[in-house]
Design a protein around this motif. Structure first.
Motif, mmCIF file in Angstrom:
data_model
loop_
_atom_site.group_PDB
_atom_site.id
_atom_site.type_symbol
_atom_site.label_atom_id
_atom_site.label_comp_id
_atom_site.label_asym_id
_atom_site.label_seq_id
_atom_site.Cartn_x
_atom_site.Cartn_y
_atom_site.Cartn_z
ATOM 1 N N LEU A 26 -10.160 -0.473 -3.694
ATOM 2 C CA LEU A 26 -8.825 -0.809 -3.197
ATOM 3 C C LEU A 26 -8.039 -1.576 -4.253
ATOM 4 N N ALA A 27 -6.721 -1.402 -4.243
ATOM 5 C CA ALA A 27 -5.845 -2.013 -5.249
ATOM 6 C C ALA A 27 -5.465 -3.435 -4.829
ATOM 7 N N PHE A 28 -6.392 -4.364 -4.969
ATOM 8 C CA PHE A 28 -6.103 -5.760 -4.676
ATOM 9 C C PHE A 28 -5.145 -6.314 -5.720
ATOM 10 N N GLN A 29 -4.201 -7.138 -5.281
ATOM 11 C CA GLN A 29 -3.339 -7.852 -6.203
ATOM 12 C C GLN A 29 -4.104 -9.020 -6.821
ATOM 13 N N PRO A 30 -3.665 -9.520 -7.986
ATOM 14 C CA PRO A 30 -4.351 -10.670 -8.591
ATOM 15 C C PRO A 30 -4.449 -11.841 -7.615
ATOM 16 N N ASN A 31 -5.633 -12.393 -7.490
ATOM 17 C CA ASN A 31 -5.917 -13.548 -6.625
ATOM 18 C C ASN A 31 -5.787 -13.237 -5.138
ATOM 19 N N GLN A 32 -5.664 -11.968 -4.750
ATOM 20 C CA GLN A 32 -5.601 -11.622 -3.330
ATOM 21 C C GLN A 32 -7.008 -11.628 -2.748
ATOM 22 N N LEU A 33 -7.166 -12.277 -1.607
ATOM 23 C CA LEU A 33 -8.484 -12.455 -1.010
ATOM 24 C C LEU A 33 -8.579 -11.715 0.322
ATOM 25 N N ALA A 34 -9.722 -11.104 0.558
ATOM 26 C CA ALA A 34 -9.987 -10.471 1.845
ATOM 27 C C ALA A 34 -10.384 -11.533 2.862
ATOM 28 N N THR A 35 -10.191 -11.235 4.137
ATOM 29 C CA THR A 35 -10.611 -12.130 5.219
ATOM 30 C C THR A 35 -11.499 -11.344 6.180
ATOM 31 N N TRP A 36 -12.178 -12.073 7.047
ATOM 32 C CA TRP A 36 -13.041 -11.425 8.035
ATOM 33 C C TRP A 36 -12.239 -11.123 9.294
ATOM 34 N N MET A 37 -12.226 -9.858 9.705
ATOM 35 C CA MET A 37 -11.589 -9.483 10.966
ATOM 36 C C MET A 37 -12.392 -10.040 12.134
ATOM 37 N N ASP A 38 -13.714 -9.944 12.027
ATOM 38 C CA ASP A 38 -14.619 -10.427 13.064
ATOM 39 C C ASP A 38 -15.969 -10.696 12.414
ATOM 40 N N GLY A 39 -17.052 -10.513 13.152
ATOM 41 C CA GLY A 39 -18.373 -10.780 12.594
ATOM 42 C C GLY A 39 -18.933 -9.666 11.748
ATOM 43 N N ASN A 40 -18.243 -8.500 11.666
ATOM 44 C CA ASN A 40 -18.803 -7.336 10.975
ATOM 45 C C ASN A 40 -17.848 -6.612 10.049
ATOM 46 N N ARG A 41 -16.567 -6.977 10.031
ATOM 47 C CA ARG A 41 -15.578 -6.250 9.252
ATOM 48 C C ARG A 41 -14.705 -7.199 8.444
ATOM 49 N N LEU A 42 -14.275 -6.719 7.277
ATOM 50 C CA LEU A 42 -13.318 -7.442 6.448
ATOM 51 C C LEU A 42 -11.988 -6.712 6.466
ATOM 52 N N ASP A 43 -10.914 -7.431 6.114
ATOM 53 C CA ASP A 43 -9.608 -6.792 6.048
ATOM 54 C C ASP A 43 -8.757 -7.420 4.963
ATOM 55 N N ALA A 44 -7.753 -6.674 4.544
ATOM 56 C CA ALA A 44 -6.774 -7.143 3.567
ATOM 57 C C ALA A 44 -5.572 -6.214 3.663
ATOM 58 N N VAL A 45 -4.408 -6.696 3.243
ATOM 59 C CA VAL A 45 -3.214 -5.858 3.216
ATOM 60 C C VAL A 45 -3.138 -5.215 1.839
ATOM 61 N N ILE A 46 -3.369 -3.904 1.787
ATOM 62 C CA ILE A 46 -3.391 -3.157 0.537
ATOM 63 C C ILE A 46 -2.304 -2.090 0.587
ATOM 64 N N GLY A 47 -1.410 -2.110 -0.403
ATOM 65 C CA GLY A 47 -0.347 -1.112 -0.445
ATOM 66 C C GLY A 47 0.549 -1.147 0.769
ATOM 67 N N GLY A 48 0.745 -2.332 1.350
ATOM 68 C CA GLY A 48 1.624 -2.469 2.505
ATOM 69 C C GLY A 48 0.992 -2.099 3.822
ATOM 70 N N LYS A 49 -0.346 -1.887 3.847
ATOM 71 C CA LYS A 49 -1.031 -1.552 5.096
ATOM 72 C C LYS A 49 -2.247 -2.457 5.306
ATOM 73 N N VAL A 50 -2.439 -2.875 6.552
ATOM 74 C CA VAL A 50 -3.661 -3.586 6.903
ATOM 75 C C VAL A 50 -4.820 -2.606 6.735
ATOM 76 N N THR A 51 -5.740 -2.933 5.842
ATOM 77 C CA THR A 51 -6.873 -2.061 5.544
ATOM 78 C C THR A 51 -8.156 -2.773 5.957
ATOM 79 N N ILE A 52 -8.997 -2.069 6.702
ATOM 80 C CA ILE A 52 -10.185 -2.670 7.311
ATOM 81 C C ILE A 52 -11.407 -1.852 6.929
ATOM 82 N N TRP A 53 -12.527 -2.540 6.665
ATOM 83 C CA TRP A 53 -13.761 -1.827 6.337
ATOM 84 C C TRP A 53 -14.973 -2.604 6.853
#
Length: 484
Positions: A403-430
């Protein structure tokens, strides 16, 4: 007669032993492969999904629906879940004979989520922050410093009220004032806010339920010098006051209005509970190293290990299954060290440095050491790369999301099993293991995704093209297919 009786007892004993053995083998998961005649040991798999029951396929064969219990032989299996109106979920799992696998975490996201504009804003807000219980979303009113929209995520009809920091608490510092959220208390009422104004910063403890009870931390401790504030054990009435100018750390008691010095020469710190602080400090005699230490409320500090000097240090602590885990890393090293019950280790052998429980390795600078919401997973990020450790299964994961993370952009935990970040203007979850990457809904990269309590809605903040209703908006994205 005696011989026949003896033979009968022997045969019965053999039958009992064989039956007991067969039952024990069946209980342990053993069965016979009807094609080869070989005895195999099965694995037990529990599989579920949210927010709906889904069709279940294993290696392309239908197994009904989720909320299922399967017995499968050792081997590699591809699990596929799908449901009308939702994106599919899949993963390949290697099963060991006699093991128990719990695939109870799959989440199916709607293909075309229903979107509802909750509020229109004339400009970009500086704060959009959610309470720890995910019940309330606090959004600052643009161009009105100290004013907020208080959004009830459980109410879809009249969810918004307006709140404001009292003028006396906000003060008359020269503007413009830029407010940012620092940390919520676990009472879901108090939010620590940083106010950056022309020539300085101040900190405000905002009371969401009674704004008149809010207070200015700088006004409360007028003689203390500090550049950042952190909650002690997530409580609003005990505050760690850190001064980057002289690297001193103090504890401010809101009720008593007192300040007590705790540590000096602190480069970074992470408090846990009310009696432990993990921190870094320059190593005596070696300017190329820093010591990672653990302070206890008895006033003693214990060295856990040394680290190369870096521009930043990753520290974190959390408890899982009755054990306390500490994560320590430096921006000058690819390693993040994990310790299990470190205080017990150093107190038991104070003359020896404790050995790390395990390591996390990333290529590049470790930027973000975090625990999942359940504290089961420990994650370290470096750009698009992640290293994770599963405390429950003692399993390591290492992957590049691509994924195209911006410099110093950090992912967060959606819950106990998934991470998320806003990539390219969209909430992206994995998923925690890097699979099932879902580019979901539009959002501004400036704001974290906010899920409601039941994980059936996601709130985002983003710009809008409709200038008649406002330049920005808060949007409720339904996670239930076909429902607003």
């Amino acid at each position: 007669y005696n011989i026949r009786l003896f033979v009968g007892f022997v045969l019965i004993s053999i039958a009992i032993v064989l039956a007991t053995t067969i039952m024990a083998l069946i209980t342990a998961g053993y069965s016979i492969n009807r094609k080869t005649g070989q005895v195999i040991q099965n694995s037990l798999v529990f599989i579920n999904s949210q927010p709906v029951s889904a069709n279940l396929y294993v290696n392309g064969v239908s197994y009904g629906t989720t909320n299922a219990r399967l017995e499968l032989g050792a081997g590699s299996y591809t699990f596929l879940l799908n449901q009308t109106g939702y994106r599919s979920w899949s993963n390949t799992v290697a099963l060991l004979g006699g093991s128990v696998e719990q695939l109870v975490y799959p989440f199916l996201f709607p293909s075309n989520p229903q979107k509802t504009s909750i509020n229109s804003l004339p400009a970009e807000p500086s704060i959009a922050s959610e309470t720890p219980d995910r019940h309330w979303l606090l959004v600052s009113v643009p161009n009105q410093p100290g004013s907020f929209y208080n959004i009830d995520t459980t109410n879809t009809k009249t969810p918004i009220t307006t709140l404001a920091i009292p003028a006396a608490v906000l003060g008359t510092e020269p503007g413009p004032n830029t407010l940012s959220a620092v940390e919520w208390s676990t009472d879901n009422i108090h939010l620590l806010i940083k106010d950056t104004y022309q020539g300085g910063v101040q900190f405000i403890m905002f009371d969401r339920t009674d704004p008149t009870a809010s207070f200015n931390v700088n006004q409360l401790f007028p003689t203390a010098q500090f550049t950042s504030v952190k909650l002690d054990n997530k409580a609003f009435d005990k505050l760690y006051l850190y001064n980057q100018a002289d690297n001193n750390l103090a504890l401010g008691d809101v009720t008593a209005k007192t300040v007590t010095n705790i540590l000096s020469n602190v480069l970074s710190f992470w408090p846990y509970g009310t009696d432990q602080i993990l921190y870094t400090t320059p190593e005596t005699g070696d300017t190329n190293k820093v010591d990672a230490k653990l302070w206890n409320s008895n006033g003693k500090s214990y060295v856990l290990r040394d680290l190369p000097v870096g521009s930043s240090y990753e520290l974190n602590m959390a408890s899982f299954n009755g054990n306390l885990y500490a994560v320590i890393g430096s921006s000058s090293s690819d390693y993040a060290y994990i310790y299990k019950n470190p205080l017990n280790e150093v107190q038991a052998a104070p003359t020896k440095l404790p050995l790390p429980y395990t390591l996390l390795v990333v290529t590049g600078i470790p930027e973000n050491a975090t625990f999942s919401n359940s504290a089961r997973f420990i994650s370290v990020q470096s750009g698009s790369q992640f290293a994770l450790y599963d405390l429950q299964t003692d399993t390591h994961y290492r992957y590049d999301t691509g994924l195209a993370f911006q410099p110093n952009q950090l992912a967060t935990w959606m819950d106990g099993n998934r991470l998320d970040a806003v990539i390219g203007g969209k909430v992206t979850i994995w998923d925690f293991d890097g699979t099932n990457v879902v580019p979901f809904v539009d959002s501004s990269v400036s704001f974290l995704p906010a899920f409601n309590q039941g994980y059936n809605a996601l709130y985002t903040v983003l710009p809008t093209q409709n200038s008649t209703t406002g330049q920005w908006q808060v949007v409720r994205n339904s996670l239930i297919a076909g429902k607003p």
